[in-house]
Motif scaffolding. Structure first.
Motif, PDB file in Angstrom:
ATOM      1  N   LEU A 207      -6.372 -12.023 -15.599  1.00 20.43           N
ATOM      2  CA  LEU A 207      -5.900 -12.539 -16.527  1.00 20.43           C
ATOM      3  C   LEU A 207      -6.274 -12.629 -17.776  1.00 20.43           C
ATOM      4  O   LEU A 207      -5.646 -12.547 -18.821  1.00 20.43           O
ATOM      5  CB  LEU A 207      -5.013 -13.484 -15.987  1.00 20.43           C
ATOM      6  CG  LEU A 207      -4.372 -13.877 -14.389  1.00 20.43           C
ATOM      7  CD1 LEU A 207      -3.669 -14.970 -14.435  1.00 20.43           C
ATOM      8  CD2 LEU A 207      -2.694 -12.677 -14.190  1.00 20.43           C
ATOM      9  N   ARG A 208      -7.092 -13.523 -17.881  1.00 26.07           N
ATOM     10  CA  ARG A 208      -7.923 -13.142 -19.266  1.00 26.07           C
ATOM     11  C   ARG A 208      -7.727 -11.778 -19.730  1.00 26.07           C
ATOM     12  O   ARG A 208      -7.823 -11.834 -20.864  1.00 26.07           O
ATOM     13  CB  ARG A 208      -8.944 -14.117 -19.267  1.00 26.07           C
ATOM     14  CG  ARG A 208      -8.758 -15.690 -19.379  1.00 26.07           C
ATOM     15  CD  ARG A 208      -8.266 -16.721 -20.128  1.00 26.07           C
ATOM     16  NE  ARG A 208      -8.928 -16.834 -21.358  1.00 26.07           N
ATOM     17  CZ  ARG A 208      -8.856 -16.975 -22.754  1.00 26.07           C
ATOM     18  NH1 ARG A 208      -7.457 -17.629 -22.883  1.00 26.07           N
ATOM     19  NH2 ARG A 208      -9.556 -17.312 -23.422  1.00 26.07           N
ATOM     20  N   ASN A 209      -9.102 -11.254 -18.997  1.00 28.07           N
ATOM     21  CA  ASN A 209      -9.208  -9.366 -19.103  1.00 28.07           C
ATOM     22  C   ASN A 209      -7.329  -9.157 -20.075  1.00 28.07           C
ATOM     23  O   ASN A 209      -7.366  -8.282 -20.620  1.00 28.07           O
ATOM     24  CB  ASN A 209      -9.358  -8.726 -18.280  1.00 28.07           C
ATOM     25  CG  ASN A 209     -11.172  -9.155 -18.259  1.00 28.07           C
ATOM     26  OD1 ASN A 209     -11.045  -9.587 -19.310  1.00 28.07           O
ATOM     27  ND2 ASN A 209     -11.818  -9.347 -17.297  1.00 28.07           N
ATOM     28  N   GLN A 210      -6.565  -9.332 -19.172  1.00 27.15           N
ATOM     29  CA  GLN A 210      -4.964  -9.019 -19.198  1.00 27.15           C
ATOM     30  C   GLN A 210      -4.195  -8.868 -20.597  1.00 27.15           C
ATOM     31  O   GLN A 210      -4.536  -8.057 -21.396  1.00 27.15           O
ATOM     32  CB  GLN A 210      -4.320  -9.076 -18.449  1.00 27.15           C
ATOM     33  CG  GLN A 210      -3.192  -8.519 -18.279  1.00 27.15           C
ATOM     34  CD  GLN A 210      -2.079  -9.055 -16.843  1.00 27.15           C
ATOM     35  OE1 GLN A 210      -2.615  -8.845 -15.622  1.00 27.15           O
ATOM     36  NE2 GLN A 210      -1.012  -9.026 -16.774  1.00 27.15           N
ATOM     37  N   ALA A 211      -4.935 -10.389 -20.714  1.00 28.08           N
ATOM     38  CA  ALA A 211      -4.013 -10.739 -21.740  1.00 28.08           C
ATOM     39  C   ALA A 211      -5.238  -9.747 -22.968  1.00 28.08           C
ATOM     40  O   ALA A 211      -4.571  -9.827 -24.019  1.00 28.08           O
ATOM     41  CB  ALA A 211      -4.649 -12.488 -22.184  1.00 28.08           C
ATOM     42  N   GLY A 212      -6.219  -9.969 -23.728  1.00 28.12           N
ATOM     43  CA  GLY A 212      -7.589  -8.942 -24.030  1.00 28.12           C
ATOM     44  C   GLY A 212      -6.576  -7.292 -24.454  1.00 28.12           C
ATOM     45  O   GLY A 212      -6.608  -6.895 -25.352  1.00 28.12           O
TER      46      GLY A 212
END
Length: 956
Positions: A207-212
């Protein structure tokens, strides 16, 4: 003599006096009555209803009053009294905004808002004003009844204290008869109704990568694919920590035990109560070696009550009511709320809670682990920061004499009382520091570096204290007499109240003084027609001497049609009664502001708010129209329609002043020209019937509606370029405002670059991305800014409050339930649990299916716009985050069994009752997330507790 010794002596005297009176009274007693199993009282025309300073028969009530017995409140296995009120009293709205155990925050509002200023109701305990919150420790075991006074006919005599209604708490008193001893014990199991959801480390990293990706930083800007695989593998190098489970117990225990003793003779009547409570706290602590203190948080409470009524001679009687409570609370130095919030700033990928053993540098092992954005990790706060111990002592004591003046005229009495209430808080605070370590960003190895300059230090002790007292002097004259078909009941009183707070730091609040007199006169004819007049005259130091005192009159009437001869032959009609009242109540609650009639000038010459000597207390004009109907010996109905209006509301004058004139607008004096109105109705329907010798049933429902509107607040209108020029006037108080999402394309989000370009919208609060919300441009100028904000939903005060309850009694079994719900209420959900960028990224259920190009192309369910690592245009108040806070909750459920007398008699008991009860069993709501309770409306705040309780009560 210090305060502690005084408190101890008062407790000792209360216990000794009760013991002596029990011995004295045993020789002249009658058999005690068995307590009723019913959870609702059937109305009786001669039942006395407490109105605070006096009481009246229920048939003679001309106003709006709701009453509940202490035995009904006792069904709720909770520690704070206000938590038992929810759904029990028609016209009272409760909102539990924080559910910290033994320290909950429950807002209590009677008939909604009629002013923008203080809205707290007045609390009267046994005829004495209690002007603070230190009554929450009272147990339903010691309470006879709780009533709320809602209209002018019942509140006008309280003058400037009565505008927001009155909560009347009446404690139990002794009755003539043999000593009756009640012993009780409860064991409760508590769990939060909403337990936050935390994704595992692998999902968190994705999810953090998706936000990035959404922020244009690339596919693996936060975690590499190897990192994600490592999280899935369960390797020690790649932690998968559920910090909530690590620090918070899933089940918390509470124990309560106590004893009631009551009885008396014609000369002396007594009621005594002892309550003990032990409340564990939800946090887990570690048993660290070498630590010289126990940081485990918990609470111990001991309460003692002794109510004595004495008949001194033929004309003179007296009373002595003593109540004391000692609460000892141990917490970590930083407090429970801060620790609970801190849990959400710990990502699951963080190693910890302490560093592993380090052979090269042993001092670096077993040190608290944190991350770059957290200076106070929870493990350190709980286990290595010291502790705080608070001892809070409450005493409510009153004594008085009643002189029967029947030697002058029948029915006349004169009484005087002195009441003293004190609250003292003594804090012992210990503090110590601890080292913090941060792990390197290379997750393939365990390398830690020390963060900052903090060192492990020994405990440092400190003390503080605070003392509060409230003093009441009151004299009453009562007259009650019948002349054939005529009856007259009258009461006049004079009251002086003073309260003061001091602390050891040398700071103190200025004393608050209040004076009032009042009178009520009730005339009845043939127990059919009733006419009542009330008047209060009161003042306080809040206002200039020329405008300090306010007169609050009221008039009311009631007509019992069911006693008319033309309805006497209607067998199915038990009661038909009409009620009407009109009058004025007043309000001097101005928040923390004092002496607004004077200029604020500090000792160093600083000038602040300008005073206005013309200010006076707010006056609320109240109307009430009611009907009571009882039919078929078991069905009851009560309906009240009410209106309230304030035409001299205290408001700011800054709306008339241009901001460029140089003086801060907040310094301009307050005015009394605000206007606000409020209206609504209350409907209560009940059914109670004994169907056979062994079977009884009861059921009830109520609906409360309130709607207010701010008419004038000196609001300066926006210019004509705004879609809505006013944000307060002509709306409900607290109306939510935000941006409207344009759902014309189906999901309300920019689904492609082409759509983003075609819309050609700019936002004043950021640049929209693909996947972000599309806001409606209400002004059609191509820019979405504050000019486009619109009213959304409702305010945070429910406009609808309803309940339905029922029960059945069959032989020794009794079952009861209470459903309680609210409607037409909104809340703004933001921060933790709503915005995914908060802290190190807190992901709730709504974020699991956030917008992505793939999810949109595949037609999958989308529950949230595109994620972001930083604040985006989604993170503003809009009709996604302004949520519907309506709910229906099974508030209470109880199943009990009373053993046969032949069984209980074998141990000398008159009655043995065992009960299983539960509080907040389940909730149906319309929140977009399943992990935030609608009443609390925030994830990082203690959620309401679901409580399962086992209790036993023995009567001797």
């Amino acid at each position: 003599m210090n305060k502690k010794k005084i408190i101890i002596r008062i407790f000792i005297c209360a216990c000794i006096s009760t013991f002596c009176v029990v011995l004295f009274a045993q020789e002249k007693t009658l058999p005690g009555a068995v307590q009723s199993l019913e959870n609702e009282k059937e109305d009786a025309s001669d039942e006395q209803i407490s109105l605070g300073f006096f009481s009246q028969p229920s048939m003679a009530i001309t106003g709006a009053v709701a009453t509940v017995s202490g035995s009904v409140l006792d069904k709720s296995p909770v520690s704070d009294l206000s938590q038992t009120f929810a759904g029990r009293l028609a016209g009272l709205t409760t909102i539990e905004t924080n559910s910290e155990l033994t320290n909950s925050t429950v807002a209590k509002i009677i008939r909604g808002y009629s002013t923008i200023n203080g809205v707290d109701p007045l609390v009267v305990i046994d005829g004495v004003i209690c002007p603070n919150i230190y009554y929450e420790y009272l147990s339903p075991k010691e309470i006879e009844s709780v009533s709320i006074l809602k209209d002018a006919s019942t509140t006008a005599i309280y003058g400037i204290k009565g505008a927001n209604g009155v909560i009347v708490i009446t404690t139990k008193r002794g009755k003539v008869g043999a000593p009756v001893v009640d012993v009780f014990y409860d064991q409760s199991f508590q769990q939060m109704t909403k337990r936050p959801q935390f994704p595992g480390s692998a999902k968190y990293a994705e999810l953090r990568n998706q936000a990035g990706v959404n922020d244009g930083l690339g596919s693996f800007s936060q975690f590499s694919q190897d990192d994600i695989n490592g999280f899935r593998s369960g390797s020690a190098l790649y932690p998968d920590n559920d910090w909530y489970n690590r620090f918070v117990h899933s089940i918390v225990l509470m124990e309560r035990a106590g004893l009631n003793v009551s009885g008396g003779s014609e000369r002396v009547r007594y009621f005594s109560n002892i309550n003990y409570l032990h409340q564990a706290m939800p946090f887990k602590t570690e048993n660290e070696s070498g630590r010289k203190y126990d940081p485990t948080p918990d609470v111990h409470e001991l309460s003692i009550r002794s109510n004595l009524d004495l008949q001194i001679n033929k004309y003179l009687s007296g009373f002595l009511l003593l109540n004391g409570n000692v609460k000892t609370e141990r917490t970590a130095q930083y407090g429970n709320s801060s620790i609970y919030t801190g849990i959400f700033n710990l990502p699951p990928v963080m190693y910890g809670p302490v560093t592993p053993p380090n052979e090269e540098n042993p001092d670096a092992g077993n040190q608290v682990v944190t991350h770059d954005a957290e200076d106070n990790p929870v493990y350190g706060l709980l286990n290595r920061s010291g502790y705080a111990r608070a001892i809070r002592t409450n005493i409510i004591a009153q004594t008085g004499l009643v002189l029967d003046l029947k030697f002058l005229t029948e029915g006349l009495t004169l009484s005087a009382r002195l009441a003293y209430q004190t609250n003292s808080l003594n804090n012992t605070v210990t503090g110590q520091n601890f080292e913090r370590y941060v792990r390197s960003n290379n997750l393939s190895e365990l390398i830690f570096t020390k963060k900052g300059t903090n060192e492990n230090t020994p405990l440092v002790y400190g003390k503080s204290s605070q003392f509060y007292y409230n003093l009441n002097y009151q004299a009453n004259m009562n007259y009650s007499r019948r002349f054939g078909r005529h009856s007259v009941d009258a009461m006049a009183y004079i009251l002086y109240l003073q309260q003061e707070r001091e602390s050891v730091t040398g700071t103190s609040m200025l004393p608050y003084k209040h004076e009032s007199i009042g009178m009520t006169v009730l005339y009845g004819y043939n127990d059919t027609y009733f006419l009542k007049g009330d008047v209060g005259y009161s003042g306080s130091e809040q206002f200039h001497p020329d405008h300090r005192y306010v007169t609050t009159p009221a008039i009311s009437a009631a007509w019992a049609l069911s006693k008319e001869t033309f309805l006497s032959d209607v067998d199915q009609l038990d009661l038909l009664k009409l009620r009407v009242s009109y009058g004025i109540s007043a309000n001097d609650q101005l928040g923390n502001d004092r002496f607004l009639y004077s200029d604020y000038i500090t000792s160093n010459g600083f000038e602040g708010l300008r005073g206005n000597p013309e200010l006076s207390a707010e006056k609320l004009k109240k109307q009430n129209y009611g009907i009571d109907l009882n039919i078929f010996r078991g069905i009851s109905l009560s309906f009240d329609y009410w209106l309230q209006r304030c035409d001299n509301m205290l408001v700011n004058s800054s709306g008339f002043i241009p901001s460029f004139q140089g003086i801060p607008l907040s310094y301009y004096p307050k005015l009394n020209n605000g206007k606000m109105k409020n209206r609504g109705f209350e409907l209560t329907v009940g059914y109670q019937k004994q169907l056979s010798k062994d079977l009884s049933v009861l059921a009830g429902t109520s609906l409360n509606i309130n709607r207010n509107k701010v008419l004038l607040i000196n609001e300066s209108p926006y210019d004509e370029s705004y879609a809505y020029r006013y944000r307060i006037e002509n709306y409900n108080l607290g109306q939510k405002w935000g941006y409207l999402i344009d759902y014309s394309n189906g999901n309300g989000m920019f689904n492609s670059e082409q759509e983003l370009t075609a819309r050609n919208l700019s936002y004043s609060f950021g640049t929209p991305r693909v996947g972000d919300f599309i806001y409606r441009d209400l002004t059609n100028d191509g820019t979405v800014d504050e000019r486009d904000m619109a009213p959304i939903g409702y305010s945070n005060l429910p406009q609808q409050d309803y309940r339905f309850s029922g029960g059945i009694i069959f032989k020794g079994f009794d079952l009861s339930f209470l459903f309680h719900g609210t409607g037409r209420v909104s809340t703004v959900v933001s921060g933790v649990g709503a915005y995914e960028n908060v802290f190190q990224g807190v992901f709730n259920d709504i974020h699991q299916n956030a917008w992505t190009p793939e999810r949109y192309a595949n037609g999958e369910k989308i529950t949230y716009p595109a994620l972001s690592l930083t604040q985006s245009t989604n993170h503003v108040e809009n009709d996604f985050f302004i949520m519907n806070r309506s709910y229906l909750r099974l508030r209470n459920l109880e199943l009990a069994y009373t053993l046969p007398a032949s069984v209980s008699g074998k141990i000398g008991a008159g009655r043995i009752r065992m009960a299983l009860n539960a509080q907040n069993v389940f909730t149906i709501d319309r929140m977009r997330t399943k992990y935030i309770d609608p009443e609390v409306s925030a994830m990082n705040t203690f959620q309401p507790y679901r409580v399962y309780n086992i209790g036993i009560n023995l009567t001797f």
